[in-house]
Design a protein around this motif. Structure first.
Motif, PDB file in Angstrom:
ATOM      1  N   GLY A   3       0.812  -1.208   0.000  1.00  0.00           N
ATOM      2  CA  GLY A   3       0.000   0.000   0.000  1.00  0.00           C
ATOM      3  C   GLY A   3       0.849   1.263   0.000  1.00  0.00           C
ATOM      4  N   HIS A   4       0.199   2.373  -0.359  1.00  0.00           N
ATOM      5  CA  HIS A   4       0.926   3.636  -0.476  1.00  0.00           C
ATOM      6  C   HIS A   4       1.382   4.162   0.879  1.00  0.00           C
ATOM      7  N   HIS A   5       0.653   3.839   1.948  1.00  0.00           N
ATOM      8  CA  HIS A   5       1.084   4.273   3.274  1.00  0.00           C
ATOM      9  C   HIS A   5       2.439   3.650   3.620  1.00  0.00           C
ATOM     10  N   ALA A   6       2.598   2.396   3.264  1.00  0.00           N
ATOM     11  CA  ALA A   6       3.887   1.736   3.497  1.00  0.00           C
ATOM     12  C   ALA A   6       4.978   2.388   2.652  1.00  0.00           C
ATOM     13  N   GLY A   7       4.648   2.700   1.397  1.00  0.00           N
ATOM     14  CA  GLY A   7       5.618   3.361   0.532  1.00  0.00           C
ATOM     15  C   GLY A   7       6.061   4.699   1.095  1.00  0.00           C
ATOM     16  N   ASP A   8       5.099   5.484   1.619  1.00  0.00           N
ATOM     17  CA  ASP A   8       5.439   6.785   2.214  1.00  0.00           C
ATOM     18  C   ASP A   8       6.339   6.607   3.432  1.00  0.00           C
ATOM     19  N   GLU A   9       6.037   5.605   4.263  1.00  0.00           N
ATOM     20  CA  GLU A   9       6.838   5.378   5.458  1.00  0.00           C
ATOM     21  C   GLU A   9       8.251   4.935   5.093  1.00  0.00           C
ATOM     22  N   VAL A  10       8.374   4.115   4.059  1.00  0.00           N
ATOM     23  CA  VAL A  10       9.701   3.695   3.600  1.00  0.00           C
ATOM     24  C   VAL A  10      10.499   4.910   3.133  1.00  0.00           C
ATOM     25  N   LEU A  11       9.861   5.817   2.403  1.00  0.00           N
ATOM     26  CA  LEU A  11      10.548   7.024   1.953  1.00  0.00           C
ATOM     27  C   LEU A  11      11.011   7.871   3.140  1.00  0.00           C
ATOM     28  N   ARG A  12      10.158   8.002   4.152  1.00  0.00           N
ATOM     29  CA  ARG A  12      10.541   8.789   5.330  1.00  0.00           C
ATOM     30  C   ARG A  12      11.729   8.159   6.063  1.00  0.00           C
ATOM     31  N   ILE A  13      11.699   6.839   6.210  1.00  0.00           N
ATOM     32  CA  ILE A  13      12.796   6.150   6.911  1.00  0.00           C
ATOM     33  C   ILE A  13      14.100   6.294   6.137  1.00  0.00           C
ATOM     34  N   LEU A  14      14.040   6.078   4.826  1.00  0.00           N
ATOM     35  CA  LEU A  14      15.248   6.201   4.006  1.00  0.00           C
ATOM     36  C   LEU A  14      15.761   7.641   4.014  1.00  0.00           C
ATOM     37  N   ALA A  15      14.839   8.609   4.012  1.00  0.00           N
ATOM     38  CA  ALA A  15      15.254  10.012   4.045  1.00  0.00           C
ATOM     39  C   ALA A  15      15.995  10.331   5.336  1.00  0.00           C
TER      40      ALA A  15
END
Length: 699
Positions: free
Chosen positions: A318-330
């Motif tokens: 899901g997109h929520h997981a994608g957003d969280e992955v981006l935040r963690i990597l950032a």
């Protein structure tokens, strides 16, 4: 006697100096506030107009009464409370009216006119206050000095607000940040405006007092206690300074809030809202600054970063997981940045990094840190995912001498890394430009081929294992280039998707296949592949319905093939689209089953009429027991769901026998027939075309 001589002779000097100090401080605060009123709109302007009037009224009134309390006429004095209060209200109301007119912009002369009203309010306040001043003597007025005081008050007040308007207009024409005018030039005009306004107030009072003459009626009696009057003067002065200070503090607080707002807006404009990293605008500003550092002998490395599995993470979790992955990597990327290094998010799953480096070891260290951060697993809820990334490096000035070329070369290197599964990092090489130019040239040729009708549709037979009869044909796009010969669909289809040509090509293939299939005898089915781009951006149900209506093909004779990755981009929309197509009577097949996601939930949720087993399983079936077991499981799944299974890539009799033994429904491959133009298939006798010649049908 001169005006100055009258002031010294009749006044207590320290109270005169105190009145002048009040006048100057109050005028300075009033000048700043009136500039703020000029710069605002609506109810906010009304608030600043009122605050300006309050400070100005306190300034005028307190200057007058402190100076009056320092006046020593030589007779007993008293103050009428009603007239004293009335004089303050006159200053407040008149000042408010003047500031409203001055800042209204109703006409060019409005600032001067408003200033004149303020000047009249000063004069009216002064002479009303003089009426409250009761002395035991005969009062017389020098009309010349009285008129002069009023003229000075009106003229200099008008000049002060006119100068304020000019200063504000210049500030508005100056540079701005976040839509707010630069006020440095306006602030520079405050001393001049305050000085003119203070002169208007002081000249009115002291010239007016020169016009005031008292002839005592008695020389004996109870004189007013000078110490009490001095205490009262000090109290009035203190209140004046408190009011002026409050006005100044309110202005400074507003100034601070505005500065913070501007900085906040600038930060928002230069930062990515999801991750907090610098955004594309910030990246552009940083790279421009770096390239402008001509005195720095070190090289500049630009690193393009693209996540490898971000789409898969979005599709599966899901997109929520994608957003969280981006935040963690950032957060990881931000934490590893050192001096002379920079990282930003410039797109959906695209990042860039920059580094000034003196040695290749320093660059290698940054690349190692980036790889470690991007390939370390990310935990989200109960899932653990690894995004991975492809990194492309271009170096200034070795690989480029301009910003545009440097960015382009880093992108080329990044795409090479993405295509090479064995290397996460790829450095730019001049040969990459040749590859990019070749792709651009091929895209231009493809556009021309579509316009000139140089594309063609071949057909490959699909056969039933149980009856050994023909079930239908799959329409396959082919392109014979005038100079390069046949170009593989695996090469030109991605180019068509990148350039948006796939929408026009897909619509043409659908119409061409339906138009030819109408006249087939027997009336076999025709299968047409759908691109993921076509499925996402075109109104497929409308396109299919229109094509069927125009060509006259029966809906049940058309079969549309799509891969599971096409559906995952937007499951809800995909389900709605497929249901609309099914409602037309068209069949839908799941292509390349066994690769990608192959989710059982997909088979349960979507109305497929056929499952196409990917050719990779068939090629390994003879030598790999696990592959045979998977084929058996897929076939059993199809039977339990009552969905026929077609196996692709049949090239040998052993493969065909194995599939027949396992109960496969249909097969397709070179063993049964290679893709061929329609006229060759007709010539072979597999089908006939009713009502027209073969050549005409195939043209």
């Amino acid at each position: 006697m001169s005006v100055f001589g009258c002031i010294v002779y009749h006044h207590n000097l320290w109270l005169v100096l105190l009145a002048v100090m009040i006048c100057g401080a109050g005028s300075w605060v009033t000048a700043r506030l009136v500039l703020r009123a000029f710069a605002t709109q609506g109810m906010q302007r009304v608030g600043w107009q009122f605050l300006t009037a309050v400070v100005a009224a306190a300034d005028i009134w307190c200057t007058h009464f402190v100076a009056m309390l320092g006046f020593e006429p030589g007779v007993p004095v008293a103050f009428d409370p009603v007239m004293t209060i009335a004089s303050l209200l006159i200053a407040l109301v008149g000042g408010f009216a003047g500031f409203v007119v001055a800042t209204s912009r109703i006409m060019r002369a409005a600032p001067a006119l408003g200033g004149a009203i303020v000047g009249l309010a000063i004069a009216l306040m002064h002479y009303t206050g003089m009426l409250a001043y009761r002395v035991e003597g005969i009062v017389s007025w020098n009309r010349g000095w009285l008129v002069t005081s009023i003229v000075f008050s009106v003229l200099f007040s008008a000049l002060a607000l006119q100068r304020a308007h000019v200063a504000h207009a210049r500030a508005e024409r100056g540079p701005s940040i976040g839509g707010l005018a630069d006020r440095k030039s306006a602030h520079a005009a405050v001393p001049l405006i305050a000085g003119i306004l203070a002169f208007a107030i002081a000249s009115l009072h002291f010239i007016g007092m020169t016009a005031f003459q008292v002839e005592p009626l008695a020389l004996a009696g109870d004189f007013t206690n000078p110490a009490a009057l001095h205490a009262l003067a000090l109290a009035v002065a203190s209140m004046a300074l408190v009011i002026a200070g409050a006005g100044c503090v309110s202005y400074l607080l507003d100034d601070s809030v505005r500065a913070e707002s501007v900085e906040h807006l600038r930060t928002m404009a230069m930062s990515d809202m999801l991750t907090g990293l610098p955004n594309r605008a910030s990246f552009n500003a940083r790279i421009d600054a770096e390239l402008a550092r001509t005195d720095d002998p070190r090289q500049l490395a630009l690193i393009g970063i693209d996540l490898n599995r971000f789409k898969e993470i979005n599709d599966l979790h899901g997109h929520h997981a994608g957003d969280e992955v981006l935040r963690i990597l950032a957060r990881r990327l931000q934490s590893l940045v050192r001096e002379d290094e920079f990282v930003a998010r410039v797109g959906g799953d695209e990042f860039v990094a920059m580094q000034r480096f003196a040695t290749r070891e320093a660059l290698a260290d940054l690349l190692t840190r980036l790889e470690t951060a991007l390939y370390r697993p990310v935990r989200y809820d109960d899932a653990e995912v690894t995004a991975g990334a492809s990194l492309g490096v271009a170096i200034y000035p070795d690989d480029a001498t301009s910003k545009t070329v440097l960015i382009n070369n880093a992108d080329l290197a990044m795409y090479r890394a993405k295509a090479d599964l064995t290397h996460a990092v790829c450095f730019y090489e001049p040969a990459m430009d040749e590859i990019a130019r070749a792709r651009r040239s091929l895209a231009a040729d493809l556009r021309e081929a579509l316009a000139r009708g140089q594309l063609s549709v071949y057909y490959q037979v699909q056969t039933s294992i149980s009856t050994n009869g023909i079930c239908g044909y799959e329409a396959l796009l082919r392109w014979e280039h005038p100079r390069h010969g046949f170009i593989s669909p695996a090469e030109f289809i991605p180019i068509a998707e990148e350039n948006g040509l796939i929408l026009s090509i897909g619509a043409w293939v659908l119409r061409e296949a339906c138009l030819r299939a109408v006249s087939w005898k027997p009336p076999y089915k025709v299968a047409v592949n759908l691109s993921a781009v076509q499925f996402a951006h075109a109104d497929l149900p409308k396109l299919v319905e229109t094509t069927l209506a125009e060509t006259g093909l029966a809906p049940e004779r058309l079969e549309l093939e799509l891969t599971e990755s096409t559906i995952f981009a937007d499951r809800e929309r995909s389900l709605a689209v497929l249901q609309r197509i099914k409602a037309l009577g068209v069949n839908i097949a799941l292509d390349d089953f066994g690769t990608g996601y192959s989710s059982l939930d997909t088979l349960r949720s979507f109305p497929f009429d056929k499952i196409k087993l990917d050719r990779s399983f068939v090629s390994d079936a003879e030598s790999n027991r696990q592959t045979t077991a998977i084929i058996r499981a897929v076939l059993a799944l199809g039977k339990s769901l009552e969905i026929p299974v077609l196996a692709e890539g049949i090239e040998t009799q052993d493969q065909l026998a194995l599939l027949a033994e396992e109960g496969c429904d249909e097969v397709q491959g070179f063993l049964l027939g290679r893709p061929a133009p329609l006229d060759q298939i007709v010539a072979s006798g597999q089908l006939t075309i009713a009502g027209e010649a073969v050549g005409a049908a195939a043209s």
